[in-house]
Design an enzyme around this catalytic site. Structure first.
Site, PDB file in Angstrom:
ATOM      1  N   ASP A  49       0.884  -1.327  -0.110  1.00 55.78           N
ATOM      2  CA  ASP A  49       0.123   0.082   0.029  1.00 55.78           C
ATOM      3  C   ASP A  49       0.906   1.546  -0.031  1.00 55.78           C
ATOM      4  O   ASP A  49       0.154   2.486   0.225  1.00 55.78           O
ATOM      5  CB  ASP A  49      -1.049  -0.165   1.350  1.00 55.78           C
ATOM      6  CG  ASP A  49      -2.222  -0.675   0.851  1.00 55.78           C
ATOM      7  OD1 ASP A  49      -2.963  -0.215  -0.131  1.00 55.78           O
ATOM      8  OD2 ASP A  49      -2.717  -1.675   1.857  1.00 55.78           O
ATOM      9  N   GLU A 147      -7.836  -2.332  -5.451  1.00 49.64           N
ATOM     10  CA  GLU A 147      -8.341  -2.808  -4.132  1.00 49.64           C
ATOM     11  C   GLU A 147      -9.699  -2.132  -3.967  1.00 49.64           C
ATOM     12  O   GLU A 147      -9.700  -0.926  -3.569  1.00 49.64           O
ATOM     13  CB  GLU A 147      -7.477  -2.358  -3.052  1.00 49.64           C
ATOM     14  CG  GLU A 147      -7.934  -3.067  -1.732  1.00 49.64           C
ATOM     15  CD  GLU A 147      -6.938  -3.198  -0.567  1.00 49.64           C
ATOM     16  OE1 GLU A 147      -5.983  -2.437  -0.458  1.00 49.64           O
ATOM     17  OE2 GLU A 147      -6.975  -4.196   0.117  1.00 49.64           O
ATOM     18  N   HIS A 220     -10.945  -9.999   0.592  1.00 50.33           N
ATOM     19  CA  HIS A 220     -12.066  -8.811   1.145  1.00 50.33           C
ATOM     20  C   HIS A 220     -13.347  -9.139   0.963  1.00 50.33           C
ATOM     21  O   HIS A 220     -14.185  -8.726   1.639  1.00 50.33           O
ATOM     22  CB  HIS A 220     -11.734  -7.476   0.760  1.00 50.33           C
ATOM     23  CG  HIS A 220     -10.703  -6.692   1.231  1.00 50.33           C
ATOM     24  ND1 HIS A 220     -10.622  -6.337   2.421  1.00 50.33           N
ATOM     25  CD2 HIS A 220      -9.352  -6.261   0.772  1.00 50.33           C
ATOM     26  CE1 HIS A 220      -9.465  -5.443   2.902  1.00 50.33           C
ATOM     27  NE2 HIS A 220      -8.633  -5.881   1.865  1.00 50.33           N
TER      28      HIS A 220
HETATM   29 ZN   LIG Z   1      -6.542  -5.006   1.866  1.00 49.28          ZN
END
Ligand SMILES: [Zn+2]
Length: 408
Positions: A49, A147, A220
């Site tokens: 990230d 994402e 997720h």
């Molecule tokens: Zn994640």
């Protein structure tokens, strides 16, 4: 023929490492062996990230960086061969239809602030072949994965645009259910409108990803979304950063049944290193730890307007200062070991989630620490061939299968 004999040798090594494991022995490993095996891998980490920092002005090339988990020097120290940078779009961007705007800004920071600015160190890669080519040239392959499926604002046209800009995977959801896929993050929230997995449009998204050659990422998503995606997808699907629910009971992790089914379809689980996904002990202490941490955070941030990445960095620093629970390198090895036992060596990969989390395992504190994992796996009896599969071989196989299914 050669292929057959290589497979035979691999099977024997696997058997040897498994029998080593059942007897509970760890073997002695020299530094030279660790580095020799580590250098022989093409290490592909499928989730990082740091773009959430570079988009705010963080310089990934700055020397002597001690904040966060990722910079060029540490990627090199860790022997990272390919890095998927997360084009993370927070759920808050759904308000006012700003998801596409944010997605484009995140794609730009990867292309402009990371690859463009440091083109001697990175090469933009959009295929398995590119990853290998970058590695041959001694550069780090830089890839992009979106994402949060809300990034496409319910439009297959936007999905195609993102593919053209170089995006090669998309998590169907982040922690928010979108208009076409249920998320594990809010599946128990009665106020959220759910769909029982994927809607018809959600299934179209998966088919279009297959047609394009974009990898379907189920990290997720809610369990039913996983099963729907697995059924609909023509190509193998994968989890870019998820771990085992049998070992750490979090809805973000995968059950044994899911892992086995994913592996049967040729997919791979890229193990996430976040403390809360790998250590049940961390999870059990989490309520009390979080209360203490929140109180301290409130004090430290009073009157300050910190960005989300900066809050994460501060939270991690305070967690260490306050001696709160963490996970360890051994927890990561346990997840790898568990997946191997239930689904085999071909189903395992790495998606560390660095710079996306406020707690990393002791011993795998940042991207420079990957050789510690190599040592731990060698000590457990994993062969060099096993480690090469976990570190990137398995993922490359899946990426190639997705490309082939798209006729590329
Ligand atoms: Zn994640």
């Amino acid at each position: 023929m050669t292929r057959l004999s290589v497979a035979g040798v691999t099977a024997m090594l696997l058997f040897a490492s498994m029998s080593g494991q059942t007897s509970g022995q760890t073997r002695t490993v020299t530094d030279a062996e660790v580095m020799r095996v580590h250098r022989s891998t093409l290490l592909i980490d499928t989730h990082n990230d740091v773009p959430s920092r570079t988009v705010e002005g963080f310089d990934i090339g700055a020397r002597g960086n001690t904040t966060g988990h990722t910079d060029i020097a540490r990627l090199k120290e860790g022997g990272v061969g390919a890095q998927f940078f997360a084009v993370y779009v927070a759920a808050s961007y759904v308000n006012g239809n700003r998801s596409a705007n944010r997605t484009l800004q995140m794609i730009d920071t990867v292309r402009h602030d990371i690859v463009g600015r440091y083109s001697n160190d990175f090469m933009l890669a959009t295929s398995a072949k590119d990853i290998e080519e970058a590695h041959r040239r001694g550069k780090i392959a830089a890839l992009m994965g979106i994402e949060g499926g809300h990034a496409i604002e319910d439009s297959l046209r936007l999905l195609r645009d993102y593919y053209d800009l170089g995006v090669r995977y998309m998590t169907l959801t982040h922690s928010n259910t979108n208009n076409w896929a249920d998320s594990s993050g809010d599946i128990d929230d009665a106020k959220v409108k759910h769909h029982n997995g994927l809607t018809d449009f959600g299934k179209q998204v998966v088919r279009e990803m297959n047609r394009l050659g974009m990898m379907v990422d189920i990290s997720h998503v809610a369990d039913k979304t996983f099963w729907d995606a697995l059924e609909v997808s023509r190509a193998p699907i994968f989890a870019s950063h998820s771990s085992s629910r049998a070992l750490a009971n979090h809805a973000r992790n995968m059950t044994d049944e899911m892992i086995v089914a994913l592996a049967k379809k040729g997919g791979v689980v890229q193990v996430n290193f976040y403390c809360g996904f790998i250590s049940q002990k961390f999870r059990d202490n989490d309520a009390a730890d979080t209360r203490a941490l929140d109180a301290r955070m409130a004090k430290e941030t009073a009157g300050k307007n910190l960005s989300e990445p900066d809050r994460q960095i501060l939270s991690e620093k305070l967690r260490k200062e306050m001696n709160l629970s963490r996970a360890s390198l051994a927890d990561v090895v346990d997840h790898i070991e568990h997946i191997r036992k239930i689904a085999g060596i071909d189903a395992i990969g790495l998606g560390g989630d660095f710079d996306g989390v406020s707690c990393t395992p002791a011993g795998l504190d940042d991207v420079s620490k990957y050789p510690n994992l190599t040592r731990a796996l060698l000590e457990k009896g994993y062969s060099a061939e096993d480690i090469r599969k976990i570190y990137g071989g398995n993922f490359l196989r899946v990426m190639r299968a997705v490309e082939t299914a798209a006729g590329k």
